[in-house]
Design a protein around this motif. Sequence first.
Motif, PDB file in Angstrom:
ATOM      1  N   GLY A   4     -65.988 -20.892   0.934  1.00  0.00           N
ATOM      2  CA  GLY A   4     -66.230 -21.840   2.009  1.00  0.00           C
ATOM      3  C   GLY A   4     -64.972 -22.522   2.464  1.00  0.00           C
ATOM      4  O   GLY A   4     -63.866 -22.171   2.045  1.00  0.00           O
ATOM      5  N   THR A   5     -65.159 -23.535   3.306  1.00  0.00           N
ATOM      6  CA  THR A   5     -64.032 -24.178   3.970  1.00  0.00           C
ATOM      7  C   THR A   5     -63.478 -25.378   3.222  1.00  0.00           C
ATOM      8  O   THR A   5     -62.496 -25.968   3.671  1.00  0.00           O
ATOM      9  CB  THR A   5     -64.443 -24.617   5.390  1.00  0.00           C
ATOM     10  N   HIS A   6     -64.085 -25.762   2.090  1.00  0.00           N
ATOM     11  CA  HIS A   6     -63.533 -26.858   1.288  1.00  0.00           C
ATOM     12  C   HIS A   6     -63.804 -26.586  -0.183  1.00  0.00           C
ATOM     13  O   HIS A   6     -64.901 -26.193  -0.566  1.00  0.00           O
ATOM     14  CB  HIS A   6     -64.156 -28.193   1.682  1.00  0.00           C
ATOM     15  N   ALA A 570     -65.924 -15.275   3.188  1.00  0.00           N
ATOM     16  CA  ALA A 570     -66.853 -14.155   3.054  1.00  0.00           C
ATOM     17  C   ALA A 570     -67.186 -13.929   1.587  1.00  0.00           C
ATOM     18  O   ALA A 570     -66.367 -14.196   0.701  1.00  0.00           O
ATOM     19  CB  ALA A 570     -66.252 -12.884   3.650  1.00  0.00           C
ATOM     20  N   VAL A 571     -68.393 -13.423   1.348  1.00  0.00           N
ATOM     21  CA  VAL A 571     -68.772 -12.898   0.041  1.00  0.00           C
ATOM     22  C   VAL A 571     -69.421 -11.541   0.267  1.00  0.00           C
ATOM     23  O   VAL A 571     -69.973 -11.276   1.343  1.00  0.00           O
ATOM     24  CB  VAL A 571     -69.747 -13.826  -0.717  1.00  0.00           C
ATOM     25  N   ALA A 572     -69.345 -10.671  -0.764  1.00  0.00           N
ATOM     26  CA  ALA A 572     -69.852  -9.313  -0.585  1.00  0.00           C
ATOM     27  C   ALA A 572     -70.432  -8.766  -1.878  1.00  0.00           C
ATOM     28  O   ALA A 572     -70.031  -9.159  -2.974  1.00  0.00           O
ATOM     29  CB  ALA A 572     -68.737  -8.385  -0.093  1.00  0.00           C
ATOM     30  N   ALA A 582     -61.456 -16.413   0.881  1.00  0.00           N
ATOM     31  CA  ALA A 582     -61.440 -17.685   1.595  1.00  0.00           C
ATOM     32  C   ALA A 582     -60.145 -17.814   2.377  1.00  0.00           C
ATOM     33  O   ALA A 582     -59.152 -17.142   2.089  1.00  0.00           O
ATOM     34  CB  ALA A 582     -61.601 -18.859   0.628  1.00  0.00           C
ATOM     35  N   ASN A 583     -60.173 -18.713   3.340  1.00  0.00           N
ATOM     36  CA  ASN A 583     -59.066 -18.847   4.280  1.00  0.00           C
ATOM     37  C   ASN A 583     -57.897 -19.634   3.697  1.00  0.00           C
ATOM     38  O   ASN A 583     -58.081 -20.734   3.180  1.00  0.00           O
ATOM     39  CB  ASN A 583     -59.596 -19.572   5.523  1.00  0.00           C
ATOM     40  N   PRO A 584     -56.666 -19.094   3.795  1.00  0.00           N
ATOM     41  CA  PRO A 584     -55.500 -19.851   3.323  1.00  0.00           C
ATOM     42  C   PRO A 584     -54.998 -20.881   4.325  1.00  0.00           C
ATOM     43  O   PRO A 584     -54.249 -21.792   3.950  1.00  0.00           O
ATOM     44  CB  PRO A 584     -54.445 -18.760   3.116  1.00  0.00           C
ATOM     45  N   ARG A 585     -55.395 -20.764   5.595  1.00  0.00           N
ATOM     46  CA  ARG A 585     -54.897 -21.664   6.626  1.00  0.00           C
ATOM     47  C   ARG A 585     -55.360 -23.094   6.339  1.00  0.00           C
ATOM     48  O   ARG A 585     -56.534 -23.356   6.206  1.00  0.00           O
ATOM     49  CB  ARG A 585     -55.375 -21.207   8.000  1.00  0.00           C
ATOM     50  N   GLY A 586     -54.422 -24.009   6.258  1.00  0.00           N
ATOM     51  CA  GLY A 586     -54.761 -25.388   5.968  1.00  0.00           C
ATOM     52  C   GLY A 586     -54.886 -25.712   4.505  1.00  0.00           C
ATOM     53  O   GLY A 586     -55.057 -26.866   4.119  1.00  0.00           O
TER      54      GLY A 586
END
Length: 594
Positions: A4-6, A570-572, A582-586
């Motif tokens: 997720g995002t956090h 994403a999960v798979a 998960a996103n590394p940006r930020g």
Amino acid sequence: MVAGTHWLASATGMGVLERGGNAFDAAVAAGFVLQVAEPHLNGPGGEVPILLWSEAEQRAHVVCGQGVAPAAATIEKYAELGLAVVPGTGLLAATVPGAFGGWMLLLERWGTWRLADVLAPAIHYAEHGVPVLERISATIASVEGLFTADWPTSAATWLPGGQVPAPGSKLANPVLAATYRRVVAEAEAASATREGQLAAARRAWYEGFVAEAVAGFSASTAWRDSSGEVHGGLLTGDDLAGWRATVEEPAAFDYRGHTVLKTGPWGQGPVFLQQLALLDGVDLDAMGYLGADYVHTVTEAAKLAFADREAWYGDTDVPLADLLDPAYNADRRALIGAEASLELRPGSPGGRTPRLPVLPEPGTASDAPGVSGARSPQGVGEPTVGAGAGGVEQTLPDGQVRGDTCHVDVVDRWGNMVSATPSGGWLQSSPTIPSLGFCLGTRAQMFWLQEGLPASLRPGARPRTTLSPSLALRDGRPWLAFGTPGGDQQDQWSVNFFLAVVHGGLNLQEAVDAPMFHSEHFPSSFFPRGSRPGVLHAEERLDPGVVAELRRRGHEIEVQGPWSLGRLSAVARDGGFLKAAANPRGAQGYAAGR
């Protein structure tokens, strides 16, 4: 796996899985933590669409936690107020807060945990505080003047000691903690069973003390919004009492051995499917991943699909089968030429005549027709945050700054999967309701105040939301849950991610990390509804030669920072393994699993 995002939300969800909960329990607990950990991007007054795969049922479902327009919200009412677009902030843009109902429905029908258990982490963080991200601090700083001058209840909540909280400090919301504690207490007093408590919690929210506070605040207060004027609200207790979250069939499209599932066209989700339908007749593999032909073709397909979104999508009878028809898409695909198109070109599915809204002139994103004082709106859009905070946001031509929202994906040991994109009710969207510790959302800004459009404002209708979680099956079996914040960009960044896996041969993390791009060609879903024909944003990591060739083809390229576009996770279920990315940006996205 949870992604997720956090990190606090992902860790919360993983803790639920470790203690025997399923994917649905984990998603609900993580979703409520996101309200506390990312209050500038979502809140209890917002909404949530959810896509899920139930292994027990062997089928997918959509949970619609998108609230509807109030009964008093008519085009005539806004016209009486001199408004040609719905304000992007304040009480006039509120719909029924759908997030709570959506999460409760997911928990009741597919989860196993009790209300008190899934809310405990969010209550803890609201009471004791969360670390202030740089973006939270920048967001509050960007609206500090608005809060102190016009929204004192928000200043009391988000300016502790009268100061903008510094990055790295701790920020609590004890009033919100007390709200959720009261919901739990009333639920437990009403019933000894899990199901009875969930029903009682819904009553407390939509018919009890929460609804009373929301209705009273809307009826008895008025606040300056992005129109520059002072307005009260339209939301009533009857609006909340009459609404329920729903379970629906997902929209689907088969692409190269994969079936992608999205919400219905009351949201923008099927625009993902339309892009796949257009690209299904194109040899992307021969073009080379992220080559000039590839980026050009994907971008032009997006322009055509989003033009159809403008003409056809809404909470009404949408001709989705015709929009996904192979013959229709063959004709549409022929419109993709060697040069960038500067036109908005909706199609005629089933021979129907498209009708587009009357738009602000291109490039006039801050001058909404008929809206006074809209030159420098604060807190509008898909949440507006401080420029450059965390290196993720992009500055718009009028000096506004674009942020994003939240997302969480879960897969459990049994194979259940969840993809959810909660948003709305962010701290800068509307004045805080002082007795509840949260504010109302502003999703009604996505309605058009013009008669006869699929997304025209109607009482009781859902706004055409940009929130767009995704599920994908591979060879008929559940494979991938994924999504991203980002408003209109969600179904571009997610498509780019999906194509990176399917055509680029990248693994999940490589696909999340890959250089990202998106078009700004079509009208924004957010106040004040401007568009930027031909504009293409690309991270500077995209090959300079490709950028030069795209410019030669007529794309107006605006190069962004190297890690600035997209916040995918994403999960798979893949080859006997569970996987996540998960996103590394930020530096705040997080994936966890075992």
